[in-house]
Design a protein around this motif. Sequence first.
Motif, PDB file in Angstrom:
ATOM      1  N   TRP A   1      -3.435  13.601  -4.912  1.00  0.00           N
ATOM      2  CA  TRP A   1      -4.388  12.493  -4.936  1.00  0.00           C
ATOM      3  C   TRP A   1      -3.974  11.481  -5.991  1.00  0.00           C
ATOM      4  O   TRP A   1      -3.219  11.791  -6.913  1.00  0.00           O
ATOM      5  CB  TRP A   1      -5.811  13.001  -5.189  1.00  0.00           C
ATOM      6  CG  TRP A   1      -6.047  13.591  -6.552  1.00  0.00           C
ATOM      7  CD1 TRP A   1      -5.761  14.864  -6.952  1.00  0.00           C
ATOM      8  CD2 TRP A   1      -6.598  12.927  -7.693  1.00  0.00           C
ATOM      9  NE1 TRP A   1      -6.106  15.032  -8.271  1.00  0.00           N
ATOM     10  CE2 TRP A   1      -6.628  13.858  -8.752  1.00  0.00           C
ATOM     11  CE3 TRP A   1      -7.078  11.630  -7.916  1.00  0.00           C
ATOM     12  CZ2 TRP A   1      -7.114  13.542 -10.015  1.00  0.00           C
ATOM     13  CZ3 TRP A   1      -7.569  11.304  -9.181  1.00  0.00           C
ATOM     14  CH2 TRP A   1      -7.577  12.265 -10.203  1.00  0.00           C
TER      15      TRP A   1
ATOM     16  N   ASP B   1     -11.963   3.046   5.900  1.00  0.00           N
ATOM     17  CA  ASP B   1     -10.609   2.530   5.773  1.00  0.00           C
ATOM     18  C   ASP B   1      -9.795   2.976   6.988  1.00  0.00           C
ATOM     19  O   ASP B   1     -10.356   3.505   7.964  1.00  0.00           O
ATOM     20  CB  ASP B   1      -9.967   2.981   4.447  1.00  0.00           C
ATOM     21  CG  ASP B   1      -9.882   4.502   4.290  1.00  0.00           C
ATOM     22  OD1 ASP B   1      -9.987   5.222   5.304  1.00  0.00           O
ATOM     23  OD2 ASP B   1      -9.709   4.963   3.140  1.00  0.00           O
TER      24      ASP B   1
ATOM     25  N   ARG C   1       0.847  -1.193   0.000  1.00  0.00           N
ATOM     26  CA  ARG C   1       0.000   0.000   0.000  1.00  0.00           C
ATOM     27  C   ARG C   1       0.877   1.235   0.000  1.00  0.00           C
ATOM     28  O   ARG C   1       1.786   1.357   0.795  1.00  0.00           O
ATOM     29  CB  ARG C   1      -0.887  -0.016   1.244  1.00  0.00           C
ATOM     30  CG  ARG C   1      -1.838   1.179   1.320  1.00  0.00           C
ATOM     31  CD  ARG C   1      -2.884   0.911   2.393  1.00  0.00           C
ATOM     32  NE  ARG C   1      -3.856   2.000   2.441  1.00  0.00           N
ATOM     33  CZ  ARG C   1      -3.781   2.994   3.296  1.00  0.00           C
ATOM     34  NH1 ARG C   1      -2.802   3.064   4.170  1.00  0.00           N
ATOM     35  NH2 ARG C   1      -4.722   3.932   3.298  1.00  0.00           N
TER      36      ARG C   1
ATOM     37  N   ASP D   1      -7.630   8.454  -3.734  1.00  0.00           N
ATOM     38  CA  ASP D   1      -6.910   8.395  -2.460  1.00  0.00           C
ATOM     39  C   ASP D   1      -6.282   9.763  -2.231  1.00  0.00           C
ATOM     40  O   ASP D   1      -5.444  10.212  -3.024  1.00  0.00           O
ATOM     41  CB  ASP D   1      -5.829   7.314  -2.502  1.00  0.00           C
ATOM     42  CG  ASP D   1      -6.422   5.917  -2.493  1.00  0.00           C
ATOM     43  OD1 ASP D   1      -7.451   5.719  -1.817  1.00  0.00           O
ATOM     44  OD2 ASP D   1      -5.884   5.036  -3.181  1.00  0.00           O
TER      45      ASP D   1
ATOM     46  N   HIS E   1     -16.534   9.102   2.339  1.00  0.00           N
ATOM     47  CA  HIS E   1     -15.233   8.522   2.689  1.00  0.00           C
ATOM     48  C   HIS E   1     -15.426   7.046   2.971  1.00  0.00           C
ATOM     49  O   HIS E   1     -16.324   6.658   3.728  1.00  0.00           O
ATOM     50  CB  HIS E   1     -14.654   9.225   3.922  1.00  0.00           C
ATOM     51  CG  HIS E   1     -13.184   8.971   4.138  1.00  0.00           C
ATOM     52  ND1 HIS E   1     -12.700   7.748   4.533  1.00  0.00           N
ATOM     53  CD2 HIS E   1     -12.110   9.785   3.996  1.00  0.00           C
ATOM     54  CE1 HIS E   1     -11.373   7.827   4.638  1.00  0.00           C
ATOM     55  NE2 HIS E   1     -10.987   9.046   4.313  1.00  0.00           N
TER      56      HIS E   1
ATOM     57  N   HIS F   1      -7.988   5.607  -8.069  1.00  0.00           N
ATOM     58  CA  HIS F   1      -8.096   4.205  -7.675  1.00  0.00           C
ATOM     59  C   HIS F   1      -9.141   3.508  -8.539  1.00  0.00           C
ATOM     60  O   HIS F   1     -10.244   4.005  -8.715  1.00  0.00           O
ATOM     61  CB  HIS F   1      -8.503   4.096  -6.195  1.00  0.00           C
ATOM     62  CG  HIS F   1      -8.781   2.675  -5.783  1.00  0.00           C
ATOM     63  ND1 HIS F   1      -7.779   1.757  -5.539  1.00  0.00           N
ATOM     64  CD2 HIS F   1      -9.946   2.010  -5.613  1.00  0.00           C
ATOM     65  CE1 HIS F   1      -8.310   0.602  -5.229  1.00  0.00           C
ATOM     66  NE2 HIS F   1      -9.627   0.718  -5.266  1.00  0.00           N
TER      67      HIS F   1
ATOM     68  N   HIS G   1      -4.076  12.602  -0.215  1.00  0.00           N
ATOM     69  CA  HIS G   1      -2.926  12.817   0.663  1.00  0.00           C
ATOM     70  C   HIS G   1      -2.908  14.298   1.008  1.00  0.00           C
ATOM     71  O   HIS G   1      -2.160  15.082   0.423  1.00  0.00           O
ATOM     72  CB  HIS G   1      -1.622  12.420  -0.035  1.00  0.00           C
ATOM     73  CG  HIS G   1      -1.627  11.038  -0.601  1.00  0.00           C
ATOM     74  ND1 HIS G   1      -1.453   9.914   0.169  1.00  0.00           N
ATOM     75  CD2 HIS G   1      -1.811  10.590  -1.868  1.00  0.00           C
ATOM     76  CE1 HIS G   1      -1.512   8.834  -0.600  1.00  0.00           C
ATOM     77  NE2 HIS G   1      -1.732   9.221  -1.836  1.00  0.00           N
TER      78      HIS G   1
ATOM     79  N   ARG H   1      -7.269  12.314   4.465  1.00  0.00           N
ATOM     80  CA  ARG H   1      -6.482  11.208   3.952  1.00  0.00           C
ATOM     81  C   ARG H   1      -7.426  10.050   3.690  1.00  0.00           C
ATOM     82  O   ARG H   1      -8.513   9.975   4.248  1.00  0.00           O
ATOM     83  CB  ARG H   1      -5.410  10.781   4.961  1.00  0.00           C
ATOM     84  CG  ARG H   1      -4.404  11.887   5.205  1.00  0.00           C
ATOM     85  CD  ARG H   1      -3.262  11.469   6.115  1.00  0.00           C
ATOM     86  NE  ARG H   1      -2.276  12.546   6.143  1.00  0.00           N
ATOM     87  CZ  ARG H   1      -1.310  12.702   5.233  1.00  0.00           C
ATOM     88  NH1 ARG H   1      -1.165  11.821   4.263  1.00  0.00           N
ATOM     89  NH2 ARG H   1      -0.489  13.707   5.307  1.00  0.00           N
ATOM     90  N   GLY H   2      -6.946   9.143   2.876  1.00  0.00           N
ATOM     91  CA  GLY H   2      -7.731   7.940   2.633  1.00  0.00           C
ATOM     92  C   GLY H   2      -8.626   8.070   1.417  1.00  0.00           C
ATOM     93  O   GLY H   2      -8.538   9.028   0.655  1.00  0.00           O
ATOM     94  N   ARG H   3      -9.475   7.059   1.263  1.00  0.00           N
ATOM     95  CA  ARG H   3     -10.222   6.933   0.005  1.00  0.00           C
ATOM     96  C   ARG H   3     -11.565   7.643   0.059  1.00  0.00           C
ATOM     97  O   ARG H   3     -12.398   7.386   0.927  1.00  0.00           O
ATOM     98  CB  ARG H   3     -10.432   5.461  -0.346  1.00  0.00           C
ATOM     99  CG  ARG H   3     -11.107   5.293  -1.722  1.00  0.00           C
ATOM    100  CD  ARG H   3     -10.813   3.937  -2.319  1.00  0.00           C
ATOM    101  NE  ARG H   3      -9.366   3.767  -2.422  1.00  0.00           N
ATOM    102  CZ  ARG H   3      -8.761   2.591  -2.436  1.00  0.00           C
ATOM    103  NH1 ARG H   3      -9.473   1.477  -2.337  1.00  0.00           N
ATOM    104  NH2 ARG H   3      -7.445   2.530  -2.518  1.00  0.00           N
TER     105      ARG H   3
END
Length: 183
Positions: free
Chosen positions: A91, A143, A4, A111, A140, A94, A113, A118-120
Amino acid sequence: MAPRKTRSTSRDPRFVIQRHRARALHYDFRLEIDGVLVSWAVPKGVTLDPRARHLAVHVEDHPLDYADFEGAIPEGEYGGGDVIVWDRGTWELHGADDARAAVEAGEIHVDLHGEKLRGRVVLVRTGDASEKREQWLVLHKRDDDAVDGWDPEDHPLSVISGLDNDQVAANRGRIWTRDGGAN
Ligand code: MN
């Protein structure tokens, strides 16, 4: 299976979220795609809370250099009010190969940053694709970065100036520039 990825690279496209107090408060969520900022206006903001399903209205693309804009927009002009850079970062796409095609198809998974987010995050069109201002939802995923109950309004400061919208509005003569610098 690839590990990841946890760090972004400088080649990843940018995202920005501007907290914009115009006639109605909203957050402008903008993804750099093919040299422009593809944009959604999100009244309740983008969140880490995986239970939230927030309306996102697909609005016109903005030029890339608008990503750093923070300041006051005079009353009477389109979007009159005040704007802060609420979050920014990079970003990654995905589950698809072409971000523009994903937007046109009405679903894009990214995704983030950012400094706050943060995260999906998933954007999915719920309204009619022929509408002038398409209705989407933003959510969101549940995750490792998700936080139940996280509210964007609890994190109100600019990530570039440390100011909130009231402070930006009060300093409009000093900081109303495209890049947030003094003038
Ligand atoms: Mn706006």
